[in-house]
Write an enzyme that holds these catalytic residues in place. Structure first.
Site, PDB file in Angstrom:
ATOM      1  CG  ASN A  40      48.634  47.613  31.118  1.00 40.77           C
ATOM      2  OD1 ASN A  40      47.700  47.272  31.150  1.00 40.77           O
ATOM      3  ND2 ASN A  40      49.472  47.285  31.881  1.00 40.77           N
ATOM      4  CG  HIS A  68      50.796  44.859  34.705  1.00 38.29           C
ATOM      5  ND1 HIS A  68      52.267  44.559  35.206  1.00 38.29           N
ATOM      6  CD2 HIS A  68      50.343  44.297  33.603  1.00 38.29           C
ATOM      7  CE1 HIS A  68      52.970  44.716  34.544  1.00 38.29           C
ATOM      8  NE2 HIS A  68      51.871  44.498  32.734  1.00 38.29           N
ATOM      9  CG  HIS A 178      48.574  46.530  25.764  1.00 38.76           C
ATOM     10  ND1 HIS A 178      49.002  47.519  26.610  1.00 38.76           N
ATOM     11  CD2 HIS A 178      48.014  46.209  26.765  1.00 38.76           C
ATOM     12  CE1 HIS A 178      49.033  47.462  27.628  1.00 38.76           C
ATOM     13  NE2 HIS A 178      48.027  46.369  27.774  1.00 38.76           N
TER      14      HIS A 178
HETATM   15 FE   LIG Z   1      48.200  45.899  30.060  1.00 35.83          FE
HETATM   16 FE   LIG Z   2      48.308  42.194  30.905  1.00 39.15          FE
END
Ligand SMILES: [Fe+2]
Ligand SMILES: [Fe+2]
Ligand SMILES: [Fe+2]
Ligand SMILES: [Fe+2]
Ligand SMILES: [Fe+2]
Ligand SMILES: [Fe+2]
Ligand SMILES: [Fe+2]
Ligand SMILES: [Fe+2]
Lengths: 261, 261, 261, 261
Positions: A40, A68, A178
Site C-alpha cells: 500500500n 494490492h 492493518h
Molecule cells: Fe495492506
Molecule cells: Fe492487502
C-alpha cells in the site's frame, strides 16, 4: 539473529514513519534483516519503482506485498528484475515476479522469505498451504531460517497456516488487515507466530485511509475514492529473534511505535 | 466504574475457563459489570438455556452474541424472555430478542449495552451504523455509560464504527474474529476502542476449533465437521474504566489469561 | 397494454443495437412503454448525461439501473433532477435519485416502475423485499400496472422476489447477470416473471466485455482493465402484455434480436 | 450422435420427474448418451448410493455433480469405486473420486465427460481453466467428443469457459444456478454452449426449494432449514447433436418438460 518485519506501509504517511523510525529500531534492537510489506506504499495502492528504491535506501532488505501489488502497472517489470521485491507466491503460473527468495544478512547468514496470500474473502489463487509446502521444502535445503508473510483476511486461515507450518519455519506473520493482533507466541515446534503485524501509517484513520471517506463508503455503499490519512503516524511490526543454527524462534516481540510529527 | 468484557466463549473449554477465572478477575479488578459474548458457547455453535443460566450463575451480567446466536433453535424463546441476553440489534424487524438494554451495577449505576453485527463478509443486515445512531440516542437519555459489542469480520468496518461512535459511547469492542487485537486506545472523544476482544477457549487450536479439522477444511475444501479444542485454555477480554458521571473512558486494558488446567 | 423491457445496455455496442432496433420493435409489437436498464451504457460502467438524453431521444420512457449507476460521478445530479432515470430504491437514505415512479403511456395509462438491487454477492443494502412492500403499496394507490426491475446476482434471490411479489405487481424482471434466462412464466397471481432479461451488446464476448480480457482476468486474477466488445451485437429483453384494468399479466415473451451490422 | 444432459435433479420431486420422463426423451430424440447432474438428488443435498443406482437403472450413463456432492458422507467411498459418478475435477489433490472419464454409447462411440466447478462466489478450488486444459488434452487422445459440465455461479466465469474451450470440446454446459438460460449457441469453433441447463424438480419453488422457506431466509437472514418442494415438477436440460467424427456440435436444443402429476 534478529529479523524486523514491518506491516503494510500505507502511503506517504507510512513511508515517512518508516523513514523516521527504521534506523533507530534497527540500531536499538540490533536487527540483522529488515522485511517490509509495501503493498500500500504508493498512495495506498501498490508500489512504484521510486518507492522500491526509497525502501532499499532506508535499509530495507526485502519487500513483501499482497493483493494490492498489482495496482500500479509500472511495477510489473520490476517484479521480474528485482529479487528483493516479492509478491504472493500462490498467484497462477506465468505472472511477473516471484514469491520467495534467500537473502543474506550483513554477517552472511542466509534467510529464506516466503510471501503467500490467503483465499478466504480474497482472490481465487492456488492453495497457499500446498504452495508453502513446496517452497519451504526447497528453502530448507538452503537455510533453516525462514520467515513467511501470509497476507490474508480471515483469522482462521492465518492461524491454520501458523499451525500448519509449525516446526518447519522460523516465523509466520500475517498482514492485510492493518490491525496488529496481540497473539504473538512461539508454537510448540519453535515457530514464532503473529496473526497480523498491523499497519504503518496514520492511526487516526480507518486502516490508514481518511476516516471520513471510509465511513462514507459504509454509510452510502457508493464507490468512494479513498485517500491516505496523515494524522498520528505509527509504525507497526514485529521483531523475531531466531537461533541461527536451528532456525527455531527464541523470541517474538510486537513493535508499535508512535511517530512524533 | 469498571466493565469487564469477555470475548466469544467457545464450547466447554471456554466455559470452563470462564468458570475458573471470572471470579478472580472480578475481584482483582473490582469489576462492576461483566459482559460476555456467548455466541459459540454451545459446542462452538450458539447457546442453550442451560448455558445461559450457567453464565448468570457465574456472575455474568449481560450476554451478547453474534451470527451464531441462531444456531440452536431452543434459544429463540429465551431471547424474547431474557432481557440480559442480547443478539445483534440490526437483524431485520420481527425476529426474537433484542439488541440493547440498560442494566444496573450492584451499586445501582445504569449501563447501556448495544450489540451489533457487521455486514462485510457476513449476513445481509440493516445498516449497523444507522442502527447504532438510533439505539444510542435512546440510551443516552437513560445513561451516559454505553458499551457497544460490534460483532464483525472486517477490520475496516470495525475501526470505522469506533470512529463513528467516538464521543457518543464509552466503549466499542469488536468480536467475531476470535483473535485479540493490540490496538486498544481511547479515541479523541473519550471512547475506548479495541478491534477484537479475542476468544475464550483453546489457544492450541484454530480460533477455538480443533486445529487438525480446521486445516483439513482448508486443504480439502470439504464441509468438515468442527469440534471444540481442549488444550491450553485462555480467557480473552478487555477491561474498561469509565467515568460514571460523564461516560468517558478513563482506561482500557486488554485481558489475556492463561488458565492452568 | 404492452411494456418492452430491454436488458443492460453495454457500451457503444449496446447503444448502437438499441438505436438500430428499438423503433422497429416498438412498431412491430405496438409497445406502449419502453423501459431500458442503462447501468453499463457508458463504456460498460455507468451512465452519462449525454447517453441519458440519447436514450430518451430513441423513445425510451424510463431508464432503470443497478450497482454500476454510481460509476460516473457526473450522473449524480441528474439522478436528482430526472424522474425518468431510476437507481435501485434500496440504497441507504440520503443518496441522490429515486428508485420508483409512475409514468404515463402515450394513451395516458399510468405505469409504476420499481428498481431494486439484490444483496446476495452484492452491496450491503436495505432489504429489497421490505423496500418492495413499501413502494408497491404506495404505487398501487396510483395504478394497478407495476413493473419491477430486480437487479441481482443470485437466482435464488430473484426467484424468491418473483414469488414474494406474485399477485401484487404486473411483472418482475431480473437484470445484472447479462445472460437471458429461459424461465419466462406467469405466476399464479398474475405476475409475469423472468429471472434475467439478458444484455444488449456484443454476444461474441463475456457478458459484453472483450472475451480475451475477461479470460485473462480469470487466468491471472489480476485487475485487468475491461473494454466493451463490438462483434455480433444483440438486443435482449422481454415483452409484457398486461391487462390495463387489473394489472394482471396476459403474456410474457422473451426478446432476443441479432443486429445485422 | 446425441447427448442428453439433464440439469441438477433436486430431491424426490426431481427424481420422480426424471423417472417419468427420461425414457420418453431418450426415445423421442434417439439419445445415445445420458448425463445427469445429481448433486441435489438426496433431499436437495448430495447423493446416496441408492440414488446413484436408481439413476443408472433409469438409463443414466454418467452422473456429474458440484459443490453439494460432499454433503452426504456415504457417497465418498462410492466416488472412488464408481467411474460413472463424477465430482468436479478441480478440487484439491487427494480427495475421493474423479472429475472426468471416457464412456461408451451403446453403439460403441467413446465420449469424454469433464466436470468442473467455478470459483467466483464458490469454493477455493484449483483453476478450472487450467484444469480443463490438462484434462481435455488427455481426453482428446481418446475421443473428439467431449462434454464439459461447468458447475458455477457467475455468468462471467461460465461464458468465459465457453469461449476458452471453444474449438476444443463438443459442448460446455453450465449448472448450479438451477435456472435455465436462453443463450444456447454453437460457438465459432464448433462448441455448443449453454450457460445453465436449469433444474429438474419443482418449478413452483425457489430453485427447487419450498418457496416459503427460501423467502423466510431472505427476510430473516436466519439459518432456515430447507425442504424440497413438490408442486409443478419440470425436467430441464439440453440436447446436443454432435458430429461423431469431428466432435463438432451440429445442434443444441434446450429441453424444458413439464411433468404431468
Ligand atoms: Fe495492506
Ligand atoms: Fe492487502
Ligand atoms: Fe465467535
Ligand atoms: Fe461470530
Ligand atoms: Fe449490468
Ligand atoms: Fe449490475
Ligand atoms: Fe445444484
Ligand atoms: Fe451447486
Amino acid at each position: 539473529m534478529k529479523i524486523l518485519f514491518v506491516g503494510d506501509v500505507v502511503g506517504r504517511t507510512g513511508r515517512n514513519a518508516l523513514s523516521i523510525r527504521l534506523g533507530r529500531l534497527v540500531d536499538r534492537h540490533e536487527v540483522d534483516l529488515v522485511v517490509v510489506n509495501g503493498e500500500n506504499a504508493a498512495a495506498g495502492f501498490g508500489l512504484t519503482l521510486d518507492i522500491v528504491r526509497e525502501f532499499f535506501d532506508l535499509g530495507v532488505d526485502v519487500i513483501t506485498s499482497g493483493n494490492h501489488i498489482w495496482d500500479k502497472k509500472e511495477i510489473f517489470e520490476h517484479l521480474d528484475r528485482e529479487p528483493r521485491l516479492l509478491r504472493p507466491a500462490n498467484y497462477p503460473p506465468g505472472l511477473p515476479g516471484r514469491g520467495s527468495g534467500v537473502y543474506s544478512t550483513a554477517a552472511g547468514i542466509p534467510v529464506g522469505i516466503v510471501n503467500l496470500e490467503g483465499r478466504v474473502f480474497m482472490n481465487n489463487l492456488e492453495c497457499p498451504f500446498r504452495c508453502a509446502d513446496a517452497l519451504i521444502e526447497d528453502l530448507r535445503h538452503q537455510t533453516p531460517i525462514i520467515l513467511v508473510d501470509f497476507h490474508a483476511e480471515a483469522t482462521s486461515e492465518k492461524v491454520a497456516m501458523g499451525h500448519y507450518l509449525n516446526g518447519r519455519v522460523s516465523a509466520v506473520v500475517g498482514t492485510h488487515t492493518h490491525v496488529q493482533t496481540a497473539d504473538e507466541q512461539i508454537l510448540s515446534g519453535g515457530t514464532a507466530y503473529l496473526t497480523d503485524a498491523g499497519m504503518t501509517g496514520s492511526l487516526d484513520a480507518v486502516i490508514g485511509i481518511r476516516k471520513e471517506l471510509a465511513i462514507e463508503r459504509f454509510l452510502t455503499q457508493l464507490p468512494v475514492r479513498f485517500e491516505v490519512a496523515k494524522k498520528d503516524p505509527v509504525l507497526c511490526g514485529v521483531l523475531f529473534t531466531i537461533d541461527e543454527d536451528t532456525g527455531r524462534a527464541q523470541a517474538v516481540q510486537r513493535i508499535f511505535e508512535k511517530i512524533e510529527q
